[in-house]
Design an enzyme around this catalytic site. Sequence first.
Site, mmCIF file in Angstrom:
data_model
loop_
_atom_site.group_PDB
_atom_site.id
_atom_site.type_symbol
_atom_site.label_atom_id
_atom_site.label_comp_id
_atom_site.label_asym_id
_atom_site.label_seq_id
_atom_site.Cartn_x
_atom_site.Cartn_y
_atom_site.Cartn_z
ATOM 1 N N ASP A 312 15.918 -3.577 -44.944
ATOM 2 C CA ASP A 312 16.039 -4.736 -44.054
ATOM 3 C C ASP A 312 15.166 -5.906 -44.507
ATOM 4 O OD1 ASP A 312 17.334 -5.777 -41.747
ATOM 5 O OD2 ASP A 312 15.461 -5.624 -40.634
ATOM 6 N N ASP A 334 6.152 -6.892 -42.397
ATOM 7 C CA ASP A 334 7.373 -6.193 -41.948
ATOM 8 C C ASP A 334 7.891 -5.208 -42.996
ATOM 9 O OD1 ASP A 334 7.142 -7.663 -39.682
ATOM 10 O OD2 ASP A 334 8.976 -8.831 -39.929
#
Length: 444
Positions: A312, A334
């Site tokens: 992602d 992230d």
Amino acid sequence: MKNKLDAYSLNVKFAENVIGELSLNKETGLPKLEYNNDWQQSGFAISPSLTLDNDHHNPVAYNFLDNILPEGDARLLLAERAGVSEKNVFSQIREIGGDLSGAVTFTTNSIEQEAVQPAFRLLSKDELESRLDTKEYTGLLTWDDKPRLSVAGVQDKLNVFINENGEIGFGDGALCSTHILKFEKKNCLNLVLNEYFCMKLSVAVGLPTAEVEFVRFGKHPALLVRRFDRKFVSDKKQVFRRHVIDGCQALNLPRDFKYERNLGDNRDVQHIRDGASLPKLFEFSKSMSSPAQSAQWLINWQLFNLIISNYDSHGKNVSLFWGKDNSSFTPAYDLVNIAMFSQFKYVLAMAMGDEFDPNDINAYQLADFAETCAIDKKLLARSLSNLTKKVTSTLTAGTFVQDLIKSNDFTEEEQLYIDQLKDNIVVRAQYLNSQTSMISTIEV
């Protein structure tokens, strides 16, 4: 620009200076950002497409604003609070324009007239724990009837200020947020632990990475992230801001284009690839302050994402420090091993060459990635070899995992999860390392 603000306009500020005006076109519903004369003479474009000549179309301002607002449920709650549609970015900016990512703020006349004194609202562990117990129903957006969440992303997050005594709370006035608390949802068990492990691994192998801590509030694990666009100076009682933009803002794309396949993965639209992509990011890096260093950062970032199976890694998961005389990539953030979650789709956010299936990445796709992004194949092979060896040695030596366990109060179940996560990454790193010798010999 107008001399006096009305309901359809906001001041645009950089540090303590008004640099322009954000207004809303009543007919089109689109925002317009215009710099004032002083900033045009001495400042810089706060995003590449928001040029100093003010000769940019309204969608450019919309894209810029769209990307600094929250996503997912937080965006819906913010729009609901403002009493507008999710697409009405102007009204949402009015709500939370004082603590957005980067150094730019948006204020009304009423806020301008208020004293900008530092104010700290303590957030006790008991209060936060109680709120987390019901967050699936009440959310985390509003505290004391004031919206607090303003960081882009779909994960549950909370902007907080941490003072010199280590106390967590909310900062107002000169005290904007210095940290981000990230939480996991019921359907993503161990997401916080997963991200903590991957972020710490990134640091261990020498990659610039945001600082994180693993914390708990009762039964709720959380990731405490130190913001790299903030610096608290305690003796001045002030938080200084550094301007940043994300990949979608750099490329002038709306947030819906953060994935390369901006219309999705269904067969009839999967060929459409107008969203953020690795070729676009590498091309943009040529215009940055240090093109070679920026390109190497992107190479390491993408290869590390492959090694840890972070499928992602989209256009909003990469950011840049952006200023008048310097542009460089921020520390990574992230970083999550998506392969550990069966509920997620195993599709790359941005293709390696023409391949979106992470299980089909081999020497050919790596060579295709190199050619597509104008990377020297020998450089790519060398970078991948070095990084996979560092990751493997770090995880198999034993001290890295042991140190993480010693410094945190992990449960037996969490320690078992860490072992599984470690093994998953080691297997992936060893496989990718086996492909390095063939990369430079392949002609795509």
